[in-house]
Design a protein around this motif. Structure first.
Motif, PDB file in Angstrom:
ATOM      1  N   ARG A 100       0.837  -1.207   0.000  1.00 59.66           N
ATOM      2  CA  ARG A 100       0.000   0.000   0.000  1.00 59.66           C
ATOM      3  C   ARG A 100       0.871   1.257   0.000  1.00 59.66           C
ATOM      4  O   ARG A 100       0.608   2.208  -0.733  1.00 59.66           O
ATOM      5  N   LYS A 101       1.926   1.263   0.815  1.00 61.31           N
ATOM      6  CA  LYS A 101       2.839   2.415   0.856  1.00 61.31           C
ATOM      7  C   LYS A 101       3.532   2.609  -0.494  1.00 61.31           C
ATOM      8  O   LYS A 101       3.686   3.733  -0.965  1.00 61.31           O
ATOM      9  N   PHE A 102       3.923   1.503  -1.123  1.00 61.61           N
ATOM     10  CA  PHE A 102       4.594   1.571  -2.416  1.00 61.61           C
ATOM     11  C   PHE A 102       3.652   2.120  -3.487  1.00 61.61           C
ATOM     12  O   PHE A 102       4.038   2.958  -4.303  1.00 61.61           O
ATOM     13  N   ILE A 103       2.402   1.690  -3.466  1.00 59.41           N
ATOM     14  CA  ILE A 103       1.406   2.191  -4.418  1.00 59.41           C
ATOM     15  C   ILE A 103       1.208   3.692  -4.225  1.00 59.41           C
ATOM     16  O   ILE A 103       1.158   4.459  -5.192  1.00 59.41           O
ATOM     17  N   THR A 104       1.114   4.124  -2.965  1.00 60.41           N
ATOM     18  CA  THR A 104       0.968   5.549  -2.663  1.00 60.41           C
ATOM     19  C   THR A 104       2.161   6.327  -3.211  1.00 60.41           C
ATOM     20  O   THR A 104       2.000   7.397  -3.818  1.00 60.41           O
ATOM     21  N   PHE A 105       3.364   5.787  -3.021  1.00 61.23           N
ATOM     22  CA  PHE A 105       4.579   6.413  -3.548  1.00 61.23           C
ATOM     23  C   PHE A 105       4.518   6.519  -5.077  1.00 61.23           C
ATOM     24  O   PHE A 105       4.802   7.581  -5.644  1.00 61.23           O
ATOM     25  N   LEU A 106       4.123   5.424  -5.721  1.00 55.11           N
ATOM     26  CA  LEU A 106       4.058   5.436  -7.184  1.00 55.11           C
ATOM     27  C   LEU A 106       3.006   6.414  -7.692  1.00 55.11           C
ATOM     28  O   LEU A 106       3.231   7.111  -8.684  1.00 55.11           O
ATOM     29  N   ARG A 107       1.861   6.484  -7.024  1.00 56.14           N
ATOM     30  CA  ARG A 107       0.795   7.418  -7.436  1.00 56.14           C
ATOM     31  C   ARG A 107       1.252   8.870  -7.266  1.00 56.14           C
ATOM     32  O   ARG A 107       0.841   9.744  -8.031  1.00 56.14           O
ATOM     33  N   ALA A 108       2.092   9.117  -6.262  1.00 56.85           N
ATOM     34  CA  ALA A 108       2.601  10.472  -6.027  1.00 56.85           C
ATOM     35  C   ALA A 108       3.734  10.820  -6.993  1.00 56.85           C
ATOM     36  O   ALA A 108       4.111  11.986  -7.103  1.00 56.85           O
ATOM     37  N   ASN A 109       4.250   9.808  -7.683  1.00 58.25           N
ATOM     38  CA  ASN A 109       5.356  10.010  -8.621  1.00 58.25           C
ATOM     39  C   ASN A 109       5.008   9.375  -9.977  1.00 58.25           C
ATOM     40  O   ASN A 109       5.609   8.368 -10.383  1.00 58.25           O
ATOM     41  N   PRO A 110       4.047   9.964 -10.673  1.00 58.36           N
ATOM     42  CA  PRO A 110       3.559   9.351 -11.920  1.00 58.36           C
ATOM     43  C   PRO A 110       4.643   9.202 -12.990  1.00 58.36           C
ATOM     44  O   PRO A 110       4.522   8.352 -13.863  1.00 58.36           O
ATOM     45  N   LYS A 111       5.682  10.028 -12.917  1.00 64.87           N
ATOM     46  CA  LYS A 111       6.769   9.942 -13.905  1.00 64.87           C
ATOM     47  C   LYS A 111       7.452   8.569 -13.818  1.00 64.87           C
ATOM     48  O   LYS A 111       7.830   7.999 -14.839  1.00 64.87           O
ATOM     49  N   ILE A 112       7.573   8.036 -12.603  1.00 64.22           N
ATOM     50  CA  ILE A 112       8.190   6.715 -12.416  1.00 64.22           C
ATOM     51  C   ILE A 112       7.339   5.647 -13.099  1.00 64.22           C
ATOM     52  O   ILE A 112       7.856   4.777 -13.800  1.00 64.22           O
ATOM     53  N   VAL A 113       6.037   5.727 -12.912  1.00 63.11           N
ATOM     54  CA  VAL A 113       5.116   4.766 -13.530  1.00 63.11           C
ATOM     55  C   VAL A 113       5.192   4.902 -15.050  1.00 63.11           C
ATOM     56  O   VAL A 113       5.256   3.902 -15.775  1.00 63.11           O
ATOM     57  N   GLU A 114       5.196   6.125 -15.532  1.00 63.98           N
ATOM     58  CA  GLU A 114       5.277   6.367 -16.974  1.00 63.98           C
ATOM     59  C   GLU A 114       6.580   5.795 -17.544  1.00 63.98           C
ATOM     60  O   GLU A 114       6.564   5.127 -18.584  1.00 63.98           O
ATOM     61  N   ASN A 115       7.687   6.039 -16.857  1.00 63.86           N
ATOM     62  CA  ASN A 115       8.980   5.494 -17.309  1.00 63.86           C
ATOM     63  C   ASN A 115       8.946   3.971 -17.330  1.00 63.86           C
ATOM     64  O   ASN A 115       9.459   3.342 -18.243  1.00 63.86           O
ATOM     65  N   PHE A 116       8.339   3.373 -16.313  1.00 64.67           N
ATOM     66  CA  PHE A 116       8.239   1.915 -16.257  1.00 64.67           C
ATOM     67  C   PHE A 116       7.420   1.390 -17.434  1.00 64.67           C
ATOM     68  O   PHE A 116       7.801   0.428 -18.097  1.00 64.67           O
ATOM     69  N   ARG A 117       6.296   2.006 -17.677  1.00 62.32           N
ATOM     70  CA  ARG A 117       5.411   1.547 -18.767  1.00 62.32           C
ATOM     71  C   ARG A 117       6.040   1.714 -20.142  1.00 62.32           C
ATOM     72  O   ARG A 117       5.655   1.039 -21.091  1.00 62.32           O
ATOM     73  N   ASN A 118       6.994   2.641 -20.258  1.00 66.98           N
ATOM     74  CA  ASN A 118       7.659   2.864 -21.546  1.00 66.98           C
ATOM     75  C   ASN A 118       8.859   1.955 -21.745  1.00 66.98           C
ATOM     76  O   ASN A 118       9.537   2.067 -22.782  1.00 66.98           O
ATOM     77  N   LEU A 119       9.133   1.089 -20.822  1.00 67.99           N
ATOM     78  CA  LEU A 119      10.276   0.166 -20.980  1.00 67.99           C
ATOM     79  C   LEU A 119      10.040  -0.831 -22.081  1.00 67.99           C
ATOM     80  O   LEU A 119       8.980  -1.280 -22.358  1.00 67.99           O
TER      81      LEU A 119
END
Length: 154
Positions: free
Chosen positions: A135-154
């Motif tokens: 849950r904490k990790f999801i909250t972190f990822l939601r607060a840092n959408p650039k990280i999620v975007e970078n991951f999805r673009n791999l």
């Protein structure tokens, strides 16, 4: 190499020895289905549970008796089934775990059907500490959408 294999065997042994038995997972499945049915229809019947769990009515009756004896529900044959506070608490916990896992899998880009099936398969086996960290990790990822975007673009 031997030490690594031994550690793996020890972890498998510990996992099978854990308090999360197949029986308790099955009980949680029943509580979850009953909770969903009550929320959806206002009540749950043996027949409804049988259909959703894809098990025979006598199997449902046996499990309902076990859950009643354990204080998880109030069950009277041929009447409605209601969860006790204890049963509701467990069903709500499973629902929360399921939601957290679904959200995590969504972030990973896993399709809904696969994510739902996978969440259903593992929701009973995760330690509450693992869920808390997830849950904490999801909250972190939601607060840092650039990280999620970078991951999805791999």
């Amino acid at each position: 190499m031997k030490a690594k294999n031994s550690r793996r065997l020890d972890s498998i042994k510990a996992a099978h020895r854990s308090e999360r038995s197949q029986s308790s997972s099955r009980m949680e499945d029943y509580l979850e289905v009953i909770s969903e049915l009550v929320e959806l229809k206002g009540y749950a019947t043996t027949l409804d549970i049988s259909r959703y769990m894809e098990v025979s009515a006598p199997s449902v009756t046996k499990m309902l008796q076990r859950l009643d004896e354990g204080g998880f529900l109030e069950y009277e044959k041929y009447h409605g089934i209601n969860l006790t506070e204890k049963g509701s608490r467990i069903a709500d916990g499973i629902r929360q775990k399921h939601g957290i896992l679904l959200e995590f899998f969504e972030i990973l880009g896993v399709g809904y059907e696969t994510a739902n099936r996978d969440a259903e398969g593992i929701e009973h086996h995760l330690d509450p500490k693992t869920i808390k960290q997830l849950r904490k990790f999801i909250t972190f990822l939601r607060a840092n959408p650039k990280i999620v975007e970078n991951f999805r673009n791999l």
